[in-house]
Design an enzyme around this catalytic site. Sequence first.
Site, mmCIF file in Angstrom:
data_model
loop_
_atom_site.group_PDB
_atom_site.id
_atom_site.type_symbol
_atom_site.label_atom_id
_atom_site.label_comp_id
_atom_site.label_asym_id
_atom_site.label_seq_id
_atom_site.Cartn_x
_atom_site.Cartn_y
_atom_site.Cartn_z
ATOM 1 N N HIS A 172 14.823 -15.203 -28.057
ATOM 2 C CA HIS A 172 14.748 -15.640 -29.451
ATOM 3 C C HIS A 172 14.106 -14.584 -30.347
ATOM 4 C CE1 HIS A 172 15.162 -20.282 -28.763
ATOM 5 N NE2 HIS A 172 16.252 -19.618 -28.482
ATOM 6 N N TYR B 19 13.816 -24.101 -36.405
ATOM 7 C CA TYR B 19 13.687 -25.220 -35.474
ATOM 8 C C TYR B 19 13.944 -26.583 -36.123
ATOM 9 C CZ TYR B 19 12.364 -22.208 -31.664
ATOM 10 O OH TYR B 19 12.397 -21.260 -30.673
ATOM 11 N N GLU C 256 6.719 -17.693 -29.505
ATOM 12 C CA GLU C 256 7.443 -16.631 -30.196
ATOM 13 C C GLU C 256 6.573 -15.945 -31.241
ATOM 14 O OE1 GLU C 256 10.940 -18.797 -31.364
ATOM 15 O OE2 GLU C 256 11.446 -19.130 -29.251
ATOM 16 N N TYR D 164 20.571 -5.195 -25.060
ATOM 17 C CA TYR D 164 20.975 -4.271 -24.008
ATOM 18 C C TYR D 164 19.733 -3.781 -23.274
ATOM 19 C CZ TYR D 164 25.547 -4.120 -26.274
ATOM 20 O OH TYR D 164 26.766 -4.462 -26.815
ATOM 21 N N GLY E 184 27.423 -3.463 -10.579
ATOM 22 C CA GLY E 184 28.069 -3.074 -11.830
ATOM 23 C C GLY E 184 27.095 -2.533 -12.843
ATOM 24 N N VAL E 185 27.226 -3.015 -14.092
ATOM 25 C CA VAL E 185 26.367 -2.521 -15.169
ATOM 26 C C VAL E 185 24.954 -3.083 -15.071
ATOM 27 C CG1 VAL E 185 26.835 -4.320 -16.902
ATOM 28 C CG2 VAL E 185 26.430 -1.946 -17.637
ATOM 29 N N GLY E 186 24.698 -3.961 -14.101
ATOM 30 C CA GLY E 186 23.336 -4.396 -13.834
ATOM 31 C C GLY E 186 22.443 -3.260 -13.385
ATOM 32 N N CYS F 174 19.824 -12.247 -15.558
ATOM 33 C CA CYS F 174 21.254 -12.567 -15.643
ATOM 34 C C CYS F 174 21.770 -12.192 -17.022
ATOM 35 C CB CYS F 174 21.488 -14.069 -15.419
ATOM 36 S SG CYS F 174 21.342 -14.613 -13.716
ATOM 37 N N PHE F 175 22.934 -11.554 -17.081
ATOM 38 C CA PHE F 175 23.548 -11.280 -18.362
ATOM 39 C C PHE F 175 24.166 -12.564 -18.897
ATOM 40 C CE2 PHE F 175 24.308 -6.862 -16.475
ATOM 41 C CZ PHE F 175 23.103 -6.404 -16.957
ATOM 42 N N PRO G 40 23.700 -15.960 -22.067
ATOM 43 C CA PRO G 40 22.676 -16.797 -22.713
ATOM 44 C C PRO G 40 21.940 -17.687 -21.733
ATOM 45 C CG PRO G 40 24.852 -17.709 -23.125
ATOM 46 C CD PRO G 40 25.059 -16.423 -22.373
#
Length: 393
Positions: free
Chosen positions: A85, A95, A135, A206, A268-270, A386-387, A389
């Site tokens: 967030h 919110y 936050e 990223y 992979g891209v991980g 994890c890529f 949301p």
Amino acid sequence: MLSQQTIDIVKSTAPVLAETGPKLTTHFYQRLFHHHPELKDIFNLRHQQNGDQREALFNAICAYAQNIDNLPALLGAVEKIAHKHTSLLVQAEHYPIVGQHLLATIDELLSPGQAVLDAWAEAYQVLADVFIAKEQQLYEDSHAQIGGWQGQRAFTLIEKRPESEQVTSFVFAPQDGQPVAPFTAGQYIGIVVNHTGFEHQEIRQYSLSHAPNGQHYQISVKREPQGQVSNYLHDELAVGGTVMLTPPAGDLKLNVDQDTPVVLISGGVGVTPMLAMLQSLTEHDAPVTWLHATENGKLHAFNHPVRTLARQHAHIQTHIWYNQPQPTDTLGQDFDHTGWMDLTAVSNTFSSEVQVYLCGPVGFMRHTQAQLRELGVPDEQFHYECFGPHKTL
């Protein structure tokens, strides 16, 4: 504190909400964006289209309802979501808007009565207050650091470097000439793109793919076929161009003692956050094992720099899996194993003290997690990103 009556009502009605499935969150987002189209500048609309965001929200609602009388069980998820967030610049005033449309969605789909709506309103406010406080703390902590900032900051692209057929690295330096905020290997930055060809502002996260140096940030981005932002970065953003970045964030952080063995696993891209971790571990005392899986040499990012680090530092060992090697790929030189990653080939690296860091596509990570458990690695000793949301294993 929630009243016992509220807890009882939420827990008893949670199964009814769960039965609605994606219909609940689909209706919610349609309603939210109809009344507040400006929020499309915050949400990743690609995740709206493929259903990932709806799934994430639905899972979060169900998890909250199931644990409403045991909120400490949610702290890990709160930490992960709060970091995301702040990278999206979510503010406290968002919110009440979300709460209004979530309650309206429950009412319109289920008509549960005022007592149920009041209970869910009270429960939502408690959770919202938790997120707002967390936050705000993250925003303040980021701004207080040397080189820190809050909101957006202008950076210049100073280097653009292909790493494979799909992945390109981008190096950004701040336009104000001041230092950049420190981060911990494993974290990410947000990039804010306002482009004449985009209907809305787009924000993406990223992973930072280079160890902290106080001067610039590096990300390494895979070109996605339908990825607006990734294609813009690959095709249009040139050296000398300006981007707006949000501060480093993310709860995946390399945190080990010098004498703790570490295994870095990626698919992979991980590989991107793992590379920053590997660079940060070059002076580590204990063994560091690099395990990476990809399709073939054409899609293998960072092969040369990783093998160079391994040659330079005796405590670093590497094992590479190619699922479908090409004729130009050489066993023993470019890769070490074929097929899917099989951890039995390196089972001796998983001591009782080892800390494992894992990143990649969800399917790859679940496959790897199952192997780690079979090898006796406790869940608390592996850490992952994890890529997508709020994806979880």
